[in-house]
Design an enzyme around this catalytic site. Sequence first.
Site, short mmCIF file in Angstrom:
data_model
loop_
_atom_site.label_atom_id
_atom_site.label_comp_id
_atom_site.label_asym_id
_atom_site.label_seq_id
_atom_site.Cartn_x
_atom_site.Cartn_y
_atom_site.Cartn_z
N GLY A 240 18.11 79.84 -14.57
CA GLY A 240 18.09 78.79 -13.57
C GLY A 240 18.81 79.25 -12.32
O GLY A 240 19.74 80.06 -12.39
N GLN B 64 23.13 78.17 -4.58
CA GLN B 64 23.67 79.45 -5.02
C GLN B 64 23.23 80.61 -4.14
O GLN B 64 23.84 81.67 -4.17
CB GLN B 64 23.27 79.74 -6.47
CG GLN B 64 23.92 78.83 -7.48
CD GLN B 64 23.42 79.14 -8.86
OE1 GLN B 64 22.42 78.58 -9.30
NE2 GLN B 64 24.10 80.04 -9.55
N HIS C 129 25.16 72.21 -9.31
CA HIS C 129 25.27 73.08 -8.13
C HIS C 129 24.86 72.34 -6.86
O HIS C 129 25.50 72.49 -5.82
CB HIS C 129 24.37 74.32 -8.28
CG HIS C 129 24.97 75.41 -9.10
ND1 HIS C 129 26.11 76.08 -8.74
CD2 HIS C 129 24.56 75.96 -10.28
CE1 HIS C 129 26.39 77.00 -9.65
NE2 HIS C 129 25.47 76.93 -10.60
#
Length: 170
Positions: free
Chosen positions: A49, A54, A140
Amino acid sequence: MAQLEILEFPDPRLRTVARPVDPAQVTTPEFQSLLGDMFETMYEAPGIGLAASQVDVHQRFMVIDVSEDRSQPLVFVNPEILERDGEQVYQEGCLSVPGIFADVTRANSIRVRAIGRDGAPFEMQADGLLAVCIQHEMDHLAGKLFVDYLSPLKREMVRKKLAKRQRQSA
């Protein structure tokens, strides 16, 4: 396609809360190319993932493929968890926290709504590893990392270990 740089903890950009994606943007060649780059980056890492946050793109979308043969790529744009059920403890790792693994408690089963790669909205039920991965990547997008589930002492140990590793590789 191109590999993207994955931000690593404790980079403060990982704490940025992602903004929603304009649904009309999803089917554009630029967005589709970015999705391709994210899949390539995730597979090469290797990971299962990758959230846009990110790779320093602070928009609410992520790519996932939990299949062993990398044959089930999933795209979630503007994901929302509609239902959570049960509880499971899973040892998680993260491309932004390389080499570190820890037990995290999450919902065992979730119902999620998102927009897919084709620009169409969808809902799906997920459990097990897929449910864990969706919840992890959605964290995230909210500026949260799996190390936030650790005690302050363990989190500091992770920070020091990664800093030492970065110094040694520099």
